[in-house]
Scaffold this active site. Structure first.
Site, PDB file in Angstrom:
ATOM      1  CG  HIS A   1      -1.708  -1.198   1.448  1.00 30.65           C
ATOM      2  ND1 HIS A   1      -2.120  -1.614   2.695  1.00 30.65           N
ATOM      3  CD2 HIS A   1      -2.177  -2.139   0.581  1.00 30.65           C
ATOM      4  CE1 HIS A   1      -2.781  -2.753   2.588  1.00 30.65           C
ATOM      5  NE2 HIS A   1      -2.830  -3.097   1.317  1.00 30.65           N
TER       6      HIS A   1
ATOM      7  CD1 TRP B   1      -1.024 -11.912   2.704  1.00 32.92           C
ATOM      8  CD2 TRP B   1       0.276 -13.630   3.284  1.00 32.92           C
ATOM      9  NE1 TRP B   1      -0.204 -11.507   3.745  1.00 32.92           N
ATOM     10  CE2 TRP B   1       0.590 -12.534   4.118  1.00 32.92           C
ATOM     11  CE3 TRP B   1       0.972 -14.835   3.489  1.00 32.92           C
ATOM     12  CZ2 TRP B   1       1.565 -12.601   5.130  1.00 32.92           C
ATOM     13  CZ3 TRP B   1       1.934 -14.902   4.489  1.00 32.92           C
ATOM     14  CH2 TRP B   1       2.213 -13.797   5.297  1.00 32.92           C
TER      15      TRP B   1
ATOM     16  CE1 TYR C   1      -4.851 -11.921   1.852  1.00 30.72           C
ATOM     17  CE2 TYR C   1      -3.850 -10.048   0.744  1.00 30.72           C
ATOM     18  CZ  TYR C   1      -4.106 -10.755   1.899  1.00 30.72           C
ATOM     19  OH  TYR C   1      -3.622 -10.295   3.101  1.00 30.72           O
TER      20      TYR C   1
ATOM     21  CE  LYS D   1      -3.280 -11.422   6.346  1.00 34.33           C
ATOM     22  NZ  LYS D   1      -2.573 -10.287   5.744  1.00 34.33           N
TER      23      LYS D   1
END
Lengths: 304, 304, 304, 304, 304
Positions: D52, D171, D173, D207
């Site tokens: 980010h 992760w 996502y 995750k």
């Protein structure tokens, strides 16, 4: 099958070439150990099932079983049979040693169109060695928008051939949207360019199609040429330089005499031989064997 | 052919360079062992058959047979012949040792347009070693939208050259839609940039074209420059730094005197030599040999 | 040139870092063995010829000859000169050992626009070892639509640096259409993100530009920040964490005093040093040496 | 910090799994050697700076210095800290052995949008071994139009993990234009699919985000489900099979009690633990440590 | 479970094939050591969780736990269970040796559409060896616009199978926008082509779907064929040559008798067996076991 250890010309088709040991031995086997055995080549190809689908076999369902082609290759005394690893592994066992193998390494379906054609490899030169092949076959889509992929992957295969002493037969096929925009894949322009590309890229043998006359869309000077078929054939043979040229038979021609006229014409124009598939194995077995023998008779008049 | 083991300047063209052993030996052979043998270079290129197709040979069909160029290279006493692996393997046998080989590693057809040009390799530096080459040739399309592929693949070849002591001749060709939008491939802007790119990327020798004046579409400061041809030539030679510059002959020029004026001008402006293909092998053989000898005479006035 | 084997702080800029042997030795040489030799860095970059073309040299044609920059690096007592393999190989011979080399591994031309910028490598960390470099330089186009290629290829280089003990200087350059849509490459938003990316990706040193104020197109919270230049500089230095920050000089600034004010400001804001190219080598040689010495004087007030 | 060599259940969270030696040892260290040490996991992630940008740190500038997170991981007795190679190499020295490392191997900026998201690796499993990590972290963008790249590159990492005995934390996502068209990345549909993908692809730990209710754009049967949050959480835990599930904290939540309620809910629904970043390190240091200890207290009620 | 070391025909399904040692041993185990053990195959596939998401399990939530399928494979005496590395590693421990494993190497989600479908590998043939698998499974999207990627990656897997003696089961799935434009993936045209592709590419076993009648969009001669389902099934079995054909069950069919009629029909038409997933594991456990045993009874009538 009787084998001659050498053609009447003692291997002269190879005499001008500087070849690695393994490659010379294998080419000699193809040119002088099998088939006409006089320096010419009669190759029986069978990659249409991958390239066009089972459609091609509808006129002769018996040909769907690869035994048909292997038996035809043996009984018709072809110089070699050319096919992919799947067919080779499932059918070679009973034919190994009886007919040389040209292992075709790459291919694709015709379900997507050919605007950006690429022919990916699914077998390697090492597979060819393992299967006892005497050459590999490799399609290069000349002039495709993705020619960088085609040429780069070809280059790796060529180096493997060099390393392992394996002759390389290039299916030099003009293809892609730019070829179509310049008159199409079958023109003299396209076939002549393909012949030269095969020479520059280092093929040992090239498979070409009989070049058609160029339409208005072809580039100059081709567009303005007014050559007959024999002149066109001689031109592409010349453009291939020392690469041996095989002409393809294309779609099936029912008239045997017409097929034989083609073969004679190709040989007169300097071809090393022919690679006829559908014109062979879409005939009844006995008719195909008989046709093959008549092709043999023609080839014997053109020792090299 | 008489060979001098060293030019009159004792290899001074190489004296400022820090070179690996093999590379120094091979460059010395090109500069002082063959051709003018005085630190200048006359290279005979033959990649047009791949790059442009057989079209280029129509004015002189004899040149389709690569023997023509090999004989010309020998009899015209060129420093080297530059061609691809296919032509080299089929024709070198009788010429090995008589004329050095620059093995051209990459290339493509001109059937698709050059908007996103990429030049894929189909041979390797190891091929060059195997064939006894004294250098490799490699095209880089400077400024192509796919320059990342061009530069990355070039980088691998450069490292192989380093590893194997092989001199690297870069065909630094501005190409692609952005080059066209900025005035075109032939402008001083484009050639000057190409010269610098060759230097930054680590070429030993660069092949460039005579730079044309910049049109309104060229970027500043080039657009506003009003330099004559000699000034433009000197500029690109300067931009190439310590990379030796060969100028290309481009399309055939019928007037021998005009060709020779070009050669003299290029040498006066700092070139190391010329790489003239069609301007040589599109002439009758004897005319080509004779022209080559007159080029020799000019080169002898520019020892390095 | 006198060398200090260690700065007055005994290498404290490195004391908090856990470094492999080779990397520590090389960083120490850059920080304490050359240039200001007090833990600060003055690097002279020369990759503009590839990145922008010869255009950049028009104001000072003498600088086209890389000898200019090497001599300047030595006489101006720079910490290192940063350039690509082509320039290094052709010019290092007389300067090896006199000025450390940062071998810049990747680059591209600016002929295509930067909407999808990628910077391909044309040299390797092994090249850097072979050339005796004390670091490699590598551009990462932060935020480019093709960032996956950028980051993946960077990662391979980073691992090679780790393996060979080579410090890694990252040119962290925001670039691409999305960067432009968010305010542009020069904003605090973009430079701050680039600083953090360099840290996360494992750079040892990062080259950044002085961050400009954010326009309305920048994302929050940057858009609403109203920080002065010093605050912006401190912010990006902080975002780089333990990565040493070098600020770029950008386009040439004629006013020496202005240049020196920039240097002082950068150092006051926490920079480890500067990487000024055109602001150095577009000056006359003596003027450039003199400016470099005045930069030295500033650096000496910021030992690390 | 006191370490238990084994949790009260003697490693039962691992008892049903058939694991290579190294992987079992490392997982045991994460589950029973650190943090709650009872088979649950509290991981402190720090990849937001890359994903980010520095934006995420504005609410708590102290957190820009990675020392903050390392100290928090130690004092808050986390099971592990998860970050990339740049942060690990620059900050691990003083913390090695005090808190396990999950080395995050891939990542990207959020400057381009996520329509065709790909997460490239910039570090390797070998880096993780070298740095003494107890696991690697790897993002897979489930359902991205470029999922072929994502899955293929993941597969190589997975095999390296197998070879080196390294646990793999995925992760998972959901991402890309097709995910958005089907209701968005946060829905139960998307999270449930992601959980199953992690299981099928061979993650050890996954995750995930707390799944939101599906909107009208979600596919059936999800669109018509009317399950509460606990039922949704249990569903995705079930879909992950024997892969241990960590729920993410997402954007910062100021209310400590709300955070703790989330943790309790996740554990009650079958999670193995939590991976809370911004909800930890965007708090003042002491507040963060205190919150971590209260999370600890919850975890102790859910031994595995 | 009682095992026969050999079927009543003594392994005749393999007798015509020339197989490497390891491949023959593994195929023998699948055909004569487990399941019907008479040369036929009943494979239980479980890749739907990756290919379709957890959606497929809604009708029978118990099946979300892979133990369900493993127990079913054992108690239903399947020839093999086919699943990916994640499920295999987490669940094989208690079942190794009790039911052979076909390790499915590639896969993708169905979140993006299939217009340009590619199936990336996330496991390798070496994984299969490590896990004790008796075959690998690999999806090839026949006719996809990205068939070059599909075929090239397949080719690498095929060669690994050859090297390691691992049988290769190809999920030959027509897919992509061009398949849809030519009548769709389920037609006889598409399935027949897929069967031939599997043969040409060198599969040992191919999974196909029951071919539907061709609509007007199909190419000739298929469009005009008016064959019943049995004729269509026989046709695709014939097009697969010596590759053993398994027919898929497709979406769940509630009527047991209808399922069994399908099995009988497939076997009568020359199939080697079936690969039924949802038609097995979406039934209650006991119902599924019972159905499997009735399938067994049918298979026993078709020894090979």
């Amino acid at each position: 099958m009787k084998r001659k250890s050498q053609g009447r010309n003692g291997g002269s088709a190879l005499s001008s070439l500087s070849l690695a040991h393994g490659k010379r031995a294998r080419l000699h086997r193809l040119l002088y150990g099998h088939g006409p055995a006089n320096g010419t080549l009669m190759v029986l190809p069978l990659d249409q099932g991958l390239e066009h689908g089972p459609t091609d076999f509808f006129p002769n369902p018996a040909a769907l079983d690869t035994e048909f082609q292997f038996r035809l290759a043996v009984e018709g005394r072809f110089s070699a049979i050319a096919l992919g690893v799947g067919l080779a592994e499932k059918h070679m066992r009973d034919y190994a040693g009886r007919v040389p193998l040209v292992l075709k390494l790459n291919g694709k379906t015709n379900i997507p169109d050919d605007a950006e054609a690429v022919s990916p490899a699914f077998a390697s030169v090492e597979d060819a060695v393992r299967l006892g092949a005497d050459a590999v076959g490799y399609t290069v889509y000349v002039g495709s928008p993705r020619q960088d992929v085609e040429i780069r992957e070809y280059g790796v295969v060529r180096q493997e051939c060099e390393r392992l002493g394996m002759p390389l037969v290039v299916w030099a096929y003009p293809r892609g949207r730019d070829v179509e925009a310049k008159g199409g894949r079958g023109t003299l322009f396209a076939q002549d360019y393909a012949a030269r590309v095969a020479e520059e890229l280092g093929a040992d043998v090239v498979k070409l199609h009989e070049p058609a006359e160029d339409p208005g869309a072809s580039p100059e000077p081709y567009r303005s040429l007014r050559e007959g078929v024999a002149a066109r054939l001689r031109r592409v043979v010349r453009s291939a330089g020392r690469v041996m040229v095989l002409f393809s038979g294309g779609a099936k021609q029912d008239d045997d005499a017409a097929v034989l006229r083609k073969v004679r014409l190709y040989m007169e124009c300097g071809a090393t031989g022919v690679m006829f598939g559908r014109n062979m194995w879409l005939r009844d077995f006995e008719a195909a064997v008989s046709l093959a023998r008549r092709v043999h008779a023609i080839m014997h008049r053109f020792p090299r």
